[in-house]
Every structure is written in structure tokens, then in C-alpha cells.
Design a protein around this motif. Structure first.
Motif, mmCIF file in Angstrom:
data_model
loop_
_atom_site.group_PDB
_atom_site.id
_atom_site.type_symbol
_atom_site.label_atom_id
_atom_site.label_comp_id
_atom_site.label_asym_id
_atom_site.label_seq_id
_atom_site.Cartn_x
_atom_site.Cartn_y
_atom_site.Cartn_z
ATOM 1 N N ASN A 1 -4.155 4.391 -7.556
ATOM 2 C CA ASN A 1 -4.210 2.935 -7.446
ATOM 3 C C ASN A 1 -4.297 2.468 -5.999
ATOM 4 O O ASN A 1 -3.758 1.416 -5.635
ATOM 5 C CB ASN A 1 -2.967 2.324 -8.113
ATOM 6 N N LYS B 1 3.271 -3.684 -8.767
ATOM 7 C CA LYS B 1 3.993 -3.328 -7.544
ATOM 8 C C LYS B 1 4.192 -4.558 -6.644
ATOM 9 O O LYS B 1 5.238 -4.718 -6.010
ATOM 10 C CB LYS B 1 3.243 -2.238 -6.789
ATOM 11 N N ARG C 1 0.828 -1.214 0.000
ATOM 12 C CA ARG C 1 0.000 0.000 0.000
ATOM 13 C C ARG C 1 0.861 1.262 0.000
ATOM 14 O O ARG C 1 0.485 2.287 -0.581
ATOM 15 C CB ARG C 1 -0.948 -0.004 1.199
ATOM 16 N N LEU D 1 1.841 2.321 -3.620
ATOM 17 C CA LEU D 1 0.799 2.658 -4.595
ATOM 18 C C LEU D 1 0.489 4.145 -4.572
ATOM 19 O O LEU D 1 0.387 4.752 -3.499
ATOM 20 C CB LEU D 1 -0.464 1.847 -4.303
ATOM 21 N N GLU E 1 -2.032 -2.625 -12.179
ATOM 22 C CA GLU E 1 -0.980 -1.771 -11.635
ATOM 23 C C GLU E 1 -0.604 -2.200 -10.224
ATOM 24 O O GLU E 1 0.583 -2.189 -9.857
ATOM 25 C CB GLU E 1 -1.435 -0.305 -11.639
ATOM 26 N N GLN E 2 -1.587 -2.589 -9.439
ATOM 27 C CA GLN E 2 -1.287 -3.086 -8.104
ATOM 28 C C GLN E 2 -0.468 -4.370 -8.169
ATOM 29 O O GLN E 2 0.460 -4.568 -7.380
ATOM 30 C CB GLN E 2 -2.591 -3.316 -7.329
#
Length: 450
Positions: free
Chosen positions: A341, A423, A334, A337, A419-420
């Protein structure tokens, strides 16, 4: 039970990995600093340092290991650190060192640790790590903060030893400050020959009380005297609750507790910690009592919290404790991001559940096949291997970790956006790269024959 320790990074969090085989790890006599050291600090946290050799340089990692089974604050405060150093070229045995006159010193390594607190700027400390091996074979590593700090604290090979000697007061078992003499009665000693100082000074008579044991007895007596007064008990309870609140910042939110309920839970945990420490302090003051043989009384603490929360809410509380490692990994995700996102609370909890379930499934499968388990405790990678080799093949460990990473990615993809996921995969690749680097470092050390 042999424990080979490996450290991996989960973003800014360090995770401890260990696999269990058949005998105790005994560091090489020629490299007594090598391996893992444990400490219980005055904030009731399990500190860990791991040292290894990179060429002619000593390298090390500092972190704090969660201990939810002991009722310690979880997750612990997130400071980590990286050490680089070399064998000390000279060593002055200060008269205020607890192990003075230093006849049992077998290794001195000097270098710098860069500490990285979760909040605030990184800072560096010039340190000496002094390994003392007593006549009975017990080793203690004394970490000397030369500057800033001017203090020296003991570290132990096993966490059981650290628990047996554990402090719960400010400064704990550290000597603060170290009084440095201008004309030291013992001249600087080459670190390589520090162990020969015994020939110059002779041995300490068997059974003579050490300064450290006398200081520990005094601390226990002061702690019990403070605890015995209503004012002192209230002070200690308040300090314990403040520590717990800092380490459980989202407890009320996750369990949907009122402020009053949260305060009551923290009070129960803090009170139990005080009772446990009082029991150990009394044991340490009794020559016939062995602290390591004292049972850990979790049942009474759990019973009190269950009565407070009710059966359903208590199940949620236990689940919260069980998933602390996975929460660290999701917290790291988290933090990476951007605002476009953001991972919602609902999705974060779903991901935590998926990570935990996959890890438990993987461990159960390994056990069913008779394989040894290797785990990375901040919710990251796991591995399993054939237990017939000691140590296991590095390639087998890395391949197994890669396979587990693939399984976890498949589960995460059910929850995260593209996108998450990018990461998340970035974090996993960092983990795998660090595993590879540590395995390579261990292989180099074994090949060196140290």
C-alpha cells in the motif's frame, strides 16, 4: 497576547497548538514550573518543554518547534520525550550552578525523561528542573541532567528571551560538567522551602555581574573572533550547511535541483544565519543595544535565493517551506503503510497540497466569522472558537477539532486508497484522543486552583 499551549501527537511527532487571545499567560506563583518553556540549542533549533500536573505527579513533553520564518533548519531533528516526576524531596545547591547561592529558587521537580530519537534506541535521563525567579520577575528554568550527562542548561518562558540569550557554539549556554562538591557548603534544602534560602544567604547586590552573563560575553567574543578568520568562517559555514542538509533531506528531489544548486541554496542560508548571529553577538556585547529590537533580515536571504533559483523555482522553494508541517504528517502516514500500500511520490504531494489548502481555507473562514483560531503545527488538526470566553470551552475546542478532522478526511479520501485511508484515520483518531487528554489535564489543573 495570551498563548495557551496544547501539545498533540502526530504519530511519533509532537505538534504545538496555540490560540491567541488578549493578555500574557502568567503561570501561577504556586506552580511556577507549569506551562511552556523555550530554548534555542547549539544546533539552531527551537526546543519546547510543556509541563502539567496529573494528580500528584508532574508530567511533561519535550519536542522541537519548526521556525521556518527565522531561517532555522526545517524540519528540526525529530527527537521527542516524555517526563514524569514529582517535587524534589531535597535540593543541593552546587557552587557551579549559574544561580548559586540559589536564593531565587522557587521550584525544584525531579524525575525521568524518556527521549525518543528518530533513529536509534530510546534512552532515559534523570533530571531536575529548577525554576529561578529573579527580583525583576523574570523566570528561568534550569534543566539539570543529573545522569547521564552532568550538565545544566537554561530555558525561558518566551522564545524571544531564548533568542536574546541564544548560543550558536557547541554546548551553547550550558554548564558542562557540573562540578559536584563532596562537602557542599550549603546542606540539602527541602524543595518546598527552597525559596527561603535567601534568608540564609542574603541577596546578590543589584547590578553585580552574574557568572552566566560573563560566560555569554566570552562566548560571543570567541564566536566573532572565529568568524573573523578565513579558516574559522569556512569551518562555521561548513557546520551550518551540514545541519541544513540533515534537515532538508529531500530538498533537491522536491525542487528538482542539481547537486550544485542545492549546495548553493544551503550556502546562502548558512551564510545568512552566520550574519544574523554575528549581528546579535555584537549587539549583546554593546550595553546600549537591545537584541530583541533587532529586525529579522529575511529579505536579503530571499533575494539571494531568488536570484539563484529564478522566480518560478523560488516559488516552489517557498511552497516547500510553507508545507513543512503537512510533510511531517504525510511522512508519518507513509511510515505506517506496508509494501502493498505504498503511497507514491505523486500521491504524497497531492495529499500534502490537500492538507495545506484545507487548513488555509478553514483559517480564512474562521477569520471571516470573527472567530479565534487554534492550530496544530505538524499539519494535523485545527480548531476555531468564539473568542469571548477566556479560556475557551474545552467542549467547543474539541468539537471544532473533530469537525476539521472530518473535512480533512473528505479531502484525503480524494487521494488515498481504502487501506491508506484506514491508516490516515488511525493517525487522526490518535490526534483527537491526545487533544482530549490534554484538555482534560488543563481542566483538572484549573479546577485544582494551583
Amino acid at each position: 497576547m495570551k498563548r495557551v499551549a496544547v501539545f498533540v501527537l502526530v504519530g511519533s511527532a509532537l505538534a504545538l497548538a496555540s490560540w491567541s487571545v488578549s493578555a500574557d499567560v502568567v503561570p501561577s506563583v504556586e506552580a511556577p514550573l507549569f506551562g511552556m518553556w523555550n530554548r534555542l540549542n547549539a544546533n539552531v533549533e527551537h526546543e519546547v518543554m510543556h509541563f502539567w500536573v496529573e494528580g500528584s505527579t508532574w508530567a511533561g513533553r519535550y519536542d522541537k518547534h519548526p521556525e521556518p520564518g527565522l531561517g532555522f533548519p526545517n524540519p528540526p531533528e525529530g527527537t521527542s520525550g516524555d517526563f514524569r516526576g514529582a517535587d524534589a524531596t531535597n535540593f543541593v545547591c552546587e557552587p557551579t550552578f549559574p544561580f548559586y547561592p540559589c536564593q531565587n529558587v522557587v521550584k525544584v521537580v525531579e524525575g525521568t525523561t524518556q527521549y525518543k530519537p528518530p533513529r536509534g534506541s530510546p534512552f532515559e535521563v534523570l533530571e531536575r528542573h529548577i525554576v529561578v525567579r529573579e527580583a525583576n520577575g523574570q523566570e528561568v528554568m534550569w534543566q539539570y541532567w543529573v545522569r547521564p550527562g552532568n550538565l545544566i542548561c537554561p530555558w525561558y518562558r518566551s522564545f524571544d528571551e531564548a533568542l536574546a540569550a541564544k548560543p550558536f557554539r557547541p554546548n551553547g549556554d550550558c554548564i558542562v560538567p557540573v562540578q559536584r562538591s563532596r562537602s557542599n557548603p550549603q546542606p540539602p534544602q527541602p524543595a518546598a522551602s527552597a525559596a527561603t534560602v535567601a534568608a540564609q544567604h542574603g541577596g546578590i547586590p543589584a547590578g553585580s555581574p552574574s557568572k552566566s552573563s560573563s560566560a555569554a560575553r566570552s562566548r560571543d567574543e570567541r564566536f566573532l573572533a572565529l568568524l573573523a578568520t578565513p579558516e574559522g568562517h569556512a569551518q562555521l559555514l561548513k557546520e551550518g550547511k551540514l545541519q541544513l542538509r540533515r534537515h532538508y533531506p529531500d530538498l533537491a528531489k522536491q525542487l528538482h535541483l542539481t547537486a550544485e544548486q542545492e549546495d548553493q541554496v544551503l550556502s546562502v542560508e548558512a551564510e545568512q544565519t552566520l550574519k544574523d548571529e554575528a549581528r546579535r553577538a555584537r549587539c549583546r556585547l554593546d550595553p546600549s543595544c537591545n537584541v530583541q529590537s533587532l529586525p529579522i533580515d529575511l529579505e536579503s536571504q530571499q533575494k539571494a535565493i531568488k536570484e539563484l533559483l529564478g522566480a518560478e523555482k523560488f516559488d516552489e522553494y517557498e511552497r516547500y517551506q510553507q508545507t513543512l508541517y503537512q510533510r511531517l504528517e504525510v511522512h508519518e502516514l507513509r511510515s505506517r503503510l506496508d509494501v502493498a500500500n505504498v503511497l507514491s511520490d505523486e500521491k504524497a504531494e497531492a495529499l500534502i497540497a490537500a492538507l495545506y489548502e484545507e487548513g488555509e481555507r478553514y483559517a480564512a473562514e474562521a477569520k471571516a466569522m470573527g472567530r479565534q483560531s487554534l492550530w496544530f503545527s505538524s499539519g494535523g488538526l485545527r480548531a476555531a472558537y468564539d473568542g469571548t470566553r477566556d479560556p475557551p470551552l474545552d467542549a467547543e475546542v474539541l468539537s471544532s477539532a473533530q469537525e476539521f478532522a472530518r473535512r480533512v478526511r473528505d479531502r484525503a479520501a480524494e487521494v488515498l486508497t481504502a487501506e491508506q485511508m484506514r491508516k490516515f484515520e488511525e493517525i487522526q483518531e490518535e490526534q483527537l484522543a491526545q487533544v482530549s487528554a490534554v484538555l482534560r489535564s488543563q481542566a483538572d489543573w484549573r479546577a485544582s486552583g494551583q
